[in-house]
Structure formats: C-alpha cells, structure tokens
Enzyme design. Structure first.
Site, mmCIF file in Angstrom:
data_model
loop_
_atom_site.group_PDB
_atom_site.id
_atom_site.type_symbol
_atom_site.label_atom_id
_atom_site.label_comp_id
_atom_site.label_asym_id
_atom_site.label_seq_id
_atom_site.Cartn_x
_atom_site.Cartn_y
_atom_site.Cartn_z
ATOM 1 N N HIS A 85 -5.729 7.117 -2.713
ATOM 2 C CA HIS A 85 -6.647 6.124 -2.167
ATOM 3 C C HIS A 85 -7.781 5.863 -3.153
ATOM 4 O O HIS A 85 -8.308 6.791 -3.770
ATOM 5 C CB HIS A 85 -7.208 6.604 -0.833
ATOM 6 N N CYS A 86 -8.134 4.608 -3.302
ATOM 7 C CA CYS A 86 -9.136 4.196 -4.280
ATOM 8 C C CYS A 86 -10.535 4.289 -3.681
ATOM 9 O O CYS A 86 -10.760 3.856 -2.543
ATOM 10 C CB CYS A 86 -8.853 2.758 -4.728
ATOM 11 N N HIS A 109 1.800 4.322 -3.018
ATOM 12 C CA HIS A 109 1.685 5.777 -2.845
ATOM 13 C C HIS A 109 2.899 6.496 -3.440
ATOM 14 O O HIS A 109 2.774 7.621 -3.930
ATOM 15 C CB HIS A 109 1.555 6.133 -1.365
ATOM 16 N N CYS A 165 -6.495 0.947 -10.472
ATOM 17 C CA CYS A 165 -5.187 1.116 -9.825
ATOM 18 C C CYS A 165 -4.130 0.228 -10.481
ATOM 19 O O CYS A 165 -2.965 0.622 -10.604
ATOM 20 C CB CYS A 165 -5.298 0.811 -8.339
ATOM 21 N N HIS A 207 0.826 -1.209 0.000
ATOM 22 C CA HIS A 207 0.000 0.000 0.000
ATOM 23 C C HIS A 207 0.861 1.261 0.000
ATOM 24 O O HIS A 207 0.669 2.162 -0.833
ATOM 25 C CB HIS A 207 -0.916 -0.012 1.226
ATOM 26 N N GLU A 208 1.825 1.324 0.901
ATOM 27 C CA GLU A 208 2.646 2.538 1.005
ATOM 28 C C GLU A 208 3.572 2.699 -0.197
ATOM 29 O O GLU A 208 3.811 3.822 -0.652
ATOM 30 C CB GLU A 208 3.461 2.509 2.300
#
Length: 421
Positions: A335-336, A329, A363, A325-326
């Site tokens: 954020h989705c 970024h 994404c 996740h990070e």
C-alpha cells in the site's frame, strides 16, 4: 505485504547531505602526493622549485578530474537525490521528459521527517499530477529500491521465476454462475469480461490477458458459510487464493490468476466482508462485486445500498479499481503512503472508490520495472479504453481520470518536460 520499516531520517537525509570524499578520490590524491615526493627526492630540487612543481601538478590533477568526472547537471543531481524513492534513472533508458516524470516523486523528500506539514506555497509541478500525502507516515513505506530488494530476496526462497523472466499471462477466472444481466452486458462488441480484459491489457502493458471459462465453485473444496445477517453464501478468500491456480490448466509459474466472483467473500470468521484480496506467494488474487458492503441492517432490510441488479458507470469504476489494485499486489506492491494513488489502503468501499485509478511515480516505477512497458504507450491505451467507458457510462470519476491521463501525456510529450498548463 512486502513492506520494510525504515528509519524516518532515511529520506530526509538526502535533502541536506554533504559532499563526501570517496575512497577513490582519497587514494588518487595520496598517489599523486607520493609522486610529488618521489620527484623532489630524485631531482634534488630546492623548495621554490618543489612548490612550483606541486602547484603545476595539482592544476593538472584537478583539470584531469574535471574532465574525467564532469560535474553533474541539475537533472542528474535531482535524479541522484531521489534514487532512494525511484531507483536509478539511467539516461540510456529514459529520455528527459520521462526522467522528469519520475522525478516528480522528489516532493516526498520535502514532506518527510521534520518537514511534515509545511506550507508548499504555490501549486507545484507535482501537485498538478500527483497529490502528496501530508503528512507522510513514518512507517510502512515501500520505495522502489525496497520493493526490488524484497522481490529479489523473496525469489531465493520461493518458486517465483518471474523475477528473472517477464510475466507471460494474466488469467481472468470467472468463479460460479453470474446473473443474466452480467452475461448479457455489452459495450459495443465487448462483454463485461472482454471489457475487463481490455483494461487489464492496457494497465499491465507487456503482459498477455486471457479470459477462462466459468469455474463451478460448488465442486471445489472451498470453505463457505452463510452470513448471519443477510443469510447469503460467502466463500473464504484464502481458500480461493491458495487453490485457484491448481484449476487453471494453462497456468505456468510465470502467470497470474485473478478470480472474479459473484458470490460474497470473507477473510475470517470474525470479519464481515472483503471486496478483494491478493497473494504474492500464490500469484493469485480474487475480487467480488455481487453486492455492496453491508454496513447496517434493519431486520431483513439493508439500510443502505441494495444488491446490484444492473451494470452502470459506478459498478464499472469499482471493478476496474479493485482489479488493478489487487493485481498490483501480486507484483509485490504494498500500500502506498506517499501520494494519492491507486495503491492507497482503504477500510471501506466508499474510501476505496474515492481513490485514484492510476499509480503514483513510485508505484509506477515498480510496475514499469517488472513489465518493461513504455509509459507513453500505456497511457495512450488507458486513455482509449477509459474514453470508451465514459462515452457509454459517464461518471465524474472517469471524467477526472481521462483529464489526468491527458495531462500526463502532455507532460511526457514535451521536449524538455516543462510544466503542464
């Protein structure tokens, strides 16, 4: 975050948009009409002959237009409809199953604007792989075209040459000392950091991954504090994000650095704890897994989960979730809000751990464009590493993730992208 607020009708517009005459078609018809008039004037023919020639030339014109500008197939119409979500799906780059896979994002259009909360009836092809948010928020959307434009504009004002060159290496930087059970962890011949490296290599296919030696944070100018309730040391996360890249000697402008800390992190004086954070500008991220979130306390005793004393399946799931996740970024992914996705925002650890491990079509399209990987090969590699973890540290979340990967592979390996079973 690289997020643009867009008009609520931007997606709904595509659903009912009318066929429009392009400037080219108008000029083409005007040119042909001019030829008609010129021909009649020069020949001096009568009205009957004039009408006959007009009809004949009109038939020739329309036949030429149909030959030169053939009608779009159903797949092409769908691809054009969802360009606002996943960009152009060139048939030269994507085969039919791959295009249909990205076209699963089409259901977001039907879930936007005035169509929110409608009854979708029978379970659709999309819902078998991706669960659409219902309703989809009208703000903070980031589609593929928005992400691409934001990245390209950002490259004009920052030193981020990776918008023009492929990424080179993702460095995993251990921060501080780790307990013996972390150092002694083995999964086959893999240490914990080797396991994280294998997963990151599969998730971010096309990018090299390296593990660096531990960095002693006590010798670095990081702002620290001791939590007023637990008394544990914490590091200000923004200090790590802005300074960690300076201490990676191998680091170049094309590389990313992800710090992995046993020490707790905090985002600001008024906030208690943060699991991880990333900086697109600094090309860095950091995460901590030293303990669970301190929700409530009774004296010196934690009313909830204790500190981590051993690695199990839940801890591994948590590490993989936060790491992927990070790092996403750092690629500029916001954020989705379209699907249940690895890039969903969360306000608590329990919420974050209940979210999927993998990306939705929108994404995934962003990451695929940035790294240029083959989606099928990437899913095969992810299935391999997830199966290895599930074999030794079984969890329900990982089992569900493996089943999902198998469904995706089945869909992508059909000749025409038919519905999966």
């Amino acid at each position: 975050m690289l997020v643009e607020r867009i008009c609520p009708s931007n997606l709904h517009f595509l659903k009912n948009r009318r066929r429009m005459w392009t400037p080219f078609s108008l000029l083409y018809r005007l040119f042909v009409l001019t030829l008609y008039v010129a021909f009649v004037y020069l020949v001096g023919c009568g009205y009957v002959i004039f009408v006959g020639y007009c009809v004949l030339l009109f038939i020739i014109m329309e036949f030429s237009r149909l030959v030169l500008c053939r009608r779009k197939t159903t797949l092409e119409k769908r691809a054009h409809r969802v360009r606002v979500l996943v960009g152009s799906l060139d048939s030269a780059k994507f085969d039919v199953p791959m295009r249909k896979f990205f076209l699963l994002s089409e259901e977001c259009i039907g879930s936007s604007g005035t169509d929110q909360g409608g009854d979708r009836g029978k379970e659709s092809e999309t819902e078998r792989l991706f669960r659409v948010k219902d309703p989809i928020p009208l703000v903070d959307r980031q589609t593929f075209p928005q992400w691409k434009v934001a990245i390209e504009i950002g490259s004009l004002f920052t030193s981020l040459p990776w918008t023009k060159k492929r990424h080179r290496t993702l460095f995993l930087q251990p921060l501080g000392e780790f307990p013996d059970f972390i150092r002694n962890f083995r999964l086959g011949d893999k240490t914990l950091f080797n396991l994280l490296k294998a997963f990151a290599s599969a998730f971010f296919a096309g990018m090299g991954v390296e593990i660096l030696d531990e960095l002693n944070v006590d010798n670095l100018p990081f702002t620290t504090r001791h939590h007023k309730v637990t008394g544990k040391k914490q590091i200000l996360v923004s200090d790590i994000l802005t300074k960690i890249t300076r201490h990676v000697t191998k680091h170049s402008k094309n590389d990313f650095v992800v710090g992995i800390s046993w020490t707790d992190l905090y985002p600001s004086e008024d906030l208690n704890f943060v699991l991880g954070e990333a900086s697109y500008k600094d090309r860095s991220a950091v995460l901590s897994f030293g303990r669970f979130e301190p929700r409530t306390y009774k004296g010196n005793e934690i009313d909830g989960d204790p500190d981590i004393t051993a690695i199990d399946g839940q801890i591994l799931w948590r590490l993989l979730k936060v790491l992927s996740h990070e790092t996403c970024h750092i690629f500029g992914l916001a954020h989705c809000v379209f699907f249940d996705c690895a890039m969903n925002e969360s306000s608590a650890i329990e919420e974050a751990m209940s979210q999927p491990l993998f990306l939705c079509p929108i994404c995934l399209r962003k990451l695929q464009h940035a790294l240029g990987f083959d989606v099928r090969s990437r899913y095969r590699d992810l299935h391999s590493i997830c199966s290895l973890i599930q074999l030794h540290f079984p969890t329900k979340q990982m089992a569900d993730a493996i089943v999902w990967l198998e469904k995706c592979s089945m869909f992508l390996n059909t000749l025409d992208g038919r519905d999966i079973v």
